[in-house]
Scaffold this active site. Structure first.
Site, PDB file in Angstrom:
ATOM      1  N   HIS A  80       0.872  -1.175   0.000  1.00 24.53           N
ATOM      2  CA  HIS A  80       0.000   0.000   0.000  1.00 24.53           C
ATOM      3  C   HIS A  80       0.912   1.229   0.000  1.00 24.53           C
ATOM      4  O   HIS A  80       1.992   1.201   0.582  1.00 24.53           O
ATOM      5  CB  HIS A  80      -0.821  -0.056   1.294  1.00 24.53           C
ATOM      6  N   ASP A 131       2.932  -4.318   8.240  1.00 24.51           N
ATOM      7  CA  ASP A 131       1.689  -3.572   8.066  1.00 24.51           C
ATOM      8  C   ASP A 131       0.537  -4.583   8.113  1.00 24.51           C
ATOM      9  O   ASP A 131       0.333  -5.343   7.174  1.00 24.51           O
ATOM     10  CB  ASP A 131       1.747  -2.831   6.721  1.00 24.51           C
ATOM     11  N   GLN A 145      -4.544  -5.046   6.659  1.00 26.81           N
ATOM     12  CA  GLN A 145      -5.439  -5.917   5.900  1.00 26.81           C
ATOM     13  C   GLN A 145      -5.534  -7.315   6.512  1.00 26.81           C
ATOM     14  O   GLN A 145      -6.406  -8.095   6.171  1.00 26.81           O
ATOM     15  CB  GLN A 145      -4.934  -6.022   4.452  1.00 26.81           C
ATOM     16  N   LYS A 172     -10.725  -1.175   9.971  1.00 25.38           N
ATOM     17  CA  LYS A 172     -10.842  -2.375   9.144  1.00 25.38           C
ATOM     18  C   LYS A 172     -11.268  -3.580   9.974  1.00 25.38           C
ATOM     19  O   LYS A 172     -11.424  -4.686   9.480  1.00 25.38           O
ATOM     20  CB  LYS A 172      -9.512  -2.646   8.444  1.00 25.38           C
ATOM     21  N   CYS A 208      -4.601   2.146  -3.876  1.00 22.00           N
ATOM     22  CA  CYS A 208      -3.408   2.690  -3.202  1.00 22.00           C
ATOM     23  C   CYS A 208      -2.210   1.763  -3.369  1.00 22.00           C
ATOM     24  O   CYS A 208      -1.381   1.643  -2.469  1.00 22.00           O
ATOM     25  CB  CYS A 208      -3.644   2.952  -1.712  1.00 22.00           C
TER      26      CYS A 208
HETATM   27  C1  LIG Z   1      -5.962   0.246   4.686  1.00 25.85           C
HETATM   28  C2  LIG Z   1      -4.553  -0.068   4.583  1.00 25.85           C
HETATM   29  C3  LIG Z   1      -3.572   0.870   4.937  1.00 25.85           C
HETATM   30  C4  LIG Z   1      -3.893   2.279   5.352  1.00 25.85           C
HETATM   31  O1  LIG Z   1      -4.659   2.351   6.512  1.00 25.85           O
HETATM   32  P1  LIG Z   1      -5.175   3.775   7.045  1.00 25.85           P
HETATM   33  O2  LIG Z   1      -6.237   3.422   8.017  1.00 25.85           O
HETATM   34  O3  LIG Z   1      -5.699   4.507   5.841  1.00 25.85           O
HETATM   35  O4  LIG Z   1      -4.021   4.471   7.654  1.00 25.85           O
HETATM   36  C5  LIG Z   1      -2.258   0.475   4.861  1.00 25.85           C
HETATM   37  N1  LIG Z   1      -1.907  -0.751   4.461  1.00 25.85           N
HETATM   38  C6  LIG Z   1      -2.809  -1.677   4.112  1.00 25.85           C
HETATM   39  C7  LIG Z   1      -2.354  -3.048   3.717  1.00 25.85           C
HETATM   40  C8  LIG Z   1      -4.167  -1.368   4.158  1.00 25.85           C
HETATM   41  O5  LIG Z   1      -5.070  -2.287   3.799  1.00 25.85           O
END
Ligand SMILES: *Cc1c(COP(=O)(O)O)cnc(C)c1O
Length: 404
Positions: free
Chosen positions: A121, A198, A201, A224, A362
């Site tokens: 992302h 990260d 997801q 999420k 993104c």
């Molecule tokens: C949604 C997402 C982000 C960004 O999250 P924010 O809540 O917009 O800061 C970063 N990495 C992944 C893999 C995502 O799915």
């Protein structure tokens, strides 16, 4: 088995209509919906104990502080962090990554190497490019293959004693690929590099154990995982959080302030300048409670069923191509219809009440890799059903007819 009818009643928004049709919400990878149990917590906060935390002697402030810190403990338990002060509450994944990247500006030297993956992302790419500009460090990229998996042999070759940090997502938001983070972490540690995962997801689908993973940083967003927007967390190992300098200056993050010298508060407050998203933090804890009461094993099993069914049905449509075909993936399906722009498909689906995401998600480097402008992405959550997938299939067939 999940009691889907009961679960669906928890989500008021799932009862609404869009363009005269029952809402089919398949944009869960962008944000999840909020159950009444979490909405109630938000209403209760503003109705009964809204106050600033950590500073008031009065009852409301005490109550708000207790609930906020209880939420931090819930998050700590959920991720199995060793200490609650290793959980930093932030505005979300993006802020958590920027916090770590900004801290590494004082650690990295020219020619040091940091490694990202091709599946990221933008929020796990851009902060690190900014860091490289500041420090002269070099950004290396783990390549991906046609299936949307990381080329792990290339990763091994990229690692050296110059590598200081590796940052990859646990699960790709654009393709749904589950990355082999255990191996990525182990190999990085073998050359003395730290790892940031990260998890934005991954957290809707799995329950990560940060101690078992032995990961240095793990970041996610509440929105999420059935929580509100604008709040999330950074898990960091104590030794790393102690080493990194504060991210922002302000109230709450200090010990003593004078014009000659200021000393900083201990963890976690060193990284929590200013009045935080108090209600959001408390609701984040409530969202984890809600999902844990259902159970992540059950959630994953059911979502895998939806993924298998959705994949099979979509592939019945001639000229439809799925991007991201790893055997190791979660309930995210990115696809295109031959010769048709994803935006047009998404617009027609919306007319039928079906919410999908279209575009680059993104993750432009992934789209560049496949040489496409973007995809249509249907992402399923535990409150979705096979009947909703049937509606999607009918919708895509209709869109194909109208657009070709
Ligand atoms: C949604 C997402 C982000 C960004 O999250 P924010 O809540 O917009 O800061 C970063 N990495 C992944 C893999 C995502 O799915």
């Amino acid at each position: 088995m999940l009691d889907i009818n009961k679960i669906r009643k928890d989500f008021p928004i799932l009862q609404r209509k869009v363009n005269g049709k029952p809402l089919v919400y398949f944009d869960n990878a962008a944000t999840s919906q909020t159950p009444q149990q979490v909405i109630d917590v938000i209403v209760d906060y503003y109705s009964n104990y809204n106050a600033n935390i950590h500073r008031g002697v009065h009852t409301l402030s005490q109550e708000a502080t207790d609930k906020y810190e209880a939420a931090r403990n819930t998050i700590q338990k959920h991720f199995n962090a060793k200490h609650s002060y290793e959980i930093i509450l932030t505005a979300g994944t993006t802020e958590s990554i920027n916090l770590v990247a900004s801290g590494f500006a004082s650690i990295l030297k020219k020619e040091d190497e940091i490694i990202v993956s091709a599946l990221e992302h933008h929020s796990n790419i851009v902060p690190w490019q900014m860091l490289c500009e500041k420090t002269g460090a070099i950004l290396k990229v783990i390549p991906m293959n046609q299936e949307g998996e990381l080329e792990m042999d290339s990763y091994t070759e990229l690692l050296s004693d110059k590598t200081k940090l590796v940052f990859v997502n646990h699960i790709s938001n654009a393709l749904g690929t589950i990355n082999p983070i255990e191996l990525i972490i182990e190999q990085a540690h073998n050359v003395g590099a730290a790892v940031l995962i990260d998890g934005a997801q991954a957290c809707p689908h799995v329950k990560p154990d940060v101690q078992a993973l032995d990961v240095d940083f793990y970041v996610t967003s509440a929105h999420k995982i059935c929580g509100p927007t604008g709040v999330g967390m950074l898990y960091g190992k104590e030794e790393w959080l102690t080493k990194l300098p504060p991210y922002q200056g302000g109230g709450e993050m200090i010990d003593q302030v004078s014009f000659e010298k200021t000393t900083y508060a201990g963890l976690p407050h060193k990284f929590e300048a200013g009045t935080p998203n108090i209600c959001g933090g408390i609701a984040f804890g409530a969202a984890l409670d809600y999902m844990n009461a259902i159970g992540f094993d059950k959630i994953a099993n059911y979502e895998n069923e939806l993924l298998a069914y959705g994949t099979k049905r979509l592939l019945e449509i001639e000229g439809l191509k799925i991007y991201g075909t790893s055997k190791n993936k979660t309930s995210v399906i990115s696809f295109n219809l031959q010769g048709i722009h994803p935006y047009d498909v998404g617009t027609l689906l919306d007319k039928m009440g079906i919410a999908v995401r279209t575009g680059h998600h993104c993750a432009q480097p992934i789209m560049t890799f496949y040489n496409i402008p973007g995809t249509v992405r249907a992402s399923f959550a535990f409150y979705n059903t096979k009947e909703e997938i049937d509606a999607l299939i009918e919708g895509v067939k209709k869109a194909k007819m109208m657009l070709s």
